[in-house]
Design a protein around this motif. Structure first.
Motif, PDB file in Angstrom:
ATOM      1  N   GLU A  48       0.860  -1.183   0.000  1.00 11.85           N
ATOM      2  CA  GLU A  48       0.000   0.000   0.000  1.00 11.85           C
ATOM      3  C   GLU A  48       0.902   1.240   0.000  1.00 11.85           C
ATOM      4  N   ARG A  66      -1.697  -0.083   8.108  1.00  4.11           N
ATOM      5  CA  ARG A  66      -2.924  -0.806   7.773  1.00  4.11           C
ATOM      6  C   ARG A  66      -3.011  -2.111   8.553  1.00  4.11           C
ATOM      7  N   ASP A  92      -9.163  -6.741   6.570  1.00  3.42           N
ATOM      8  CA  ASP A  92      -9.835  -6.572   5.275  1.00  3.42           C
ATOM      9  C   ASP A  92     -10.486  -7.834   4.795  1.00  3.42           C
TER      10      ASP A  92
END
Length: 184
Positions: free
Chosen positions: A166, A179, A184
């Protein structure tokens, strides 16, 4: 400074002993000139620092990766030290869940493949750390910061494009929170 002896003839009848006055040789620097000189010295010192802190470190050529070791998807080691690659973040090898660890291994393996197959270049850049702490345990776990390019492309951009990383940009002396790859 030289000495100039002058006779004072205006005082007739009085002591006509010579008077000694100092004469200045050469131009006198104004405050503005001194300030400008100090500014130029400061800028020169800053330019030298930037030149050495962002110098190019060649770490391999096509088919030869002996001078670089990929530790994980965003960390490499060279003879110059260990470098955290900037501009992107990959999952952690020792992450919180099996999905994160699997993605971290894929990112590491992909970076190894890129380094082995391409012409690589590592450029050291300043870290987002307090001055004087770069390369110590107090800054970035003792790692330097760098930008790795493979065949002229940033390795981070390649990994981001493939979903293995990312974008991640630190500012001043702080970095954003990372993150949660397991959420997710």
């Amino acid at each position: 400074m030289g000495r100039v002896i002058r006779r004072d003839f205006r005082k007739k009848g009085r002591n006509t002993r010579p008077t000694v006055r100092r004469q200045r040789h050469g131009p006198r620097m104004s405050l503005q000139a001194v300030s400008l000189l100090l500014i130029l010295i400061g800028l020169s010192a800053g330019a030298v620092w930037l030149m050495f802190s962002s110098r190019q470190i060649e770490i391999g050529h096509r088919g030869k990766s002996a001078s670089i070791t990929v530790l994980d998807g965003d960390t490499v080691e060279t003879s110059e030290g260990v470098f955290r690659l900037v501009g992107f973040n990959t999952p952690e090898i020792h992450g919180d869940c099996s999905e994160e660890r699997a993605l971290a291994r894929r990112a590491r393996d992909r970076l190894r493949a890129l380094v082995t197959a391409g012409s690589t270049n590592l450029r050291r850049v300043p870290c987002a750390c307090p001055p004087g702490t770069e390369g110590t345990r107090s800054c970035n776990f003792g790692r330097f910061c760098g930008v790795l390019t493979v065949n002229g492309r940033r390795a981070g951009d390649i990994l981001i494009g493939e979903g293995l990383a990312e974008p991640y940009f630190c500012r001043d002396r702080s970095c954003p929170s990372r993150r949660d790859w397991c959420g997710d």
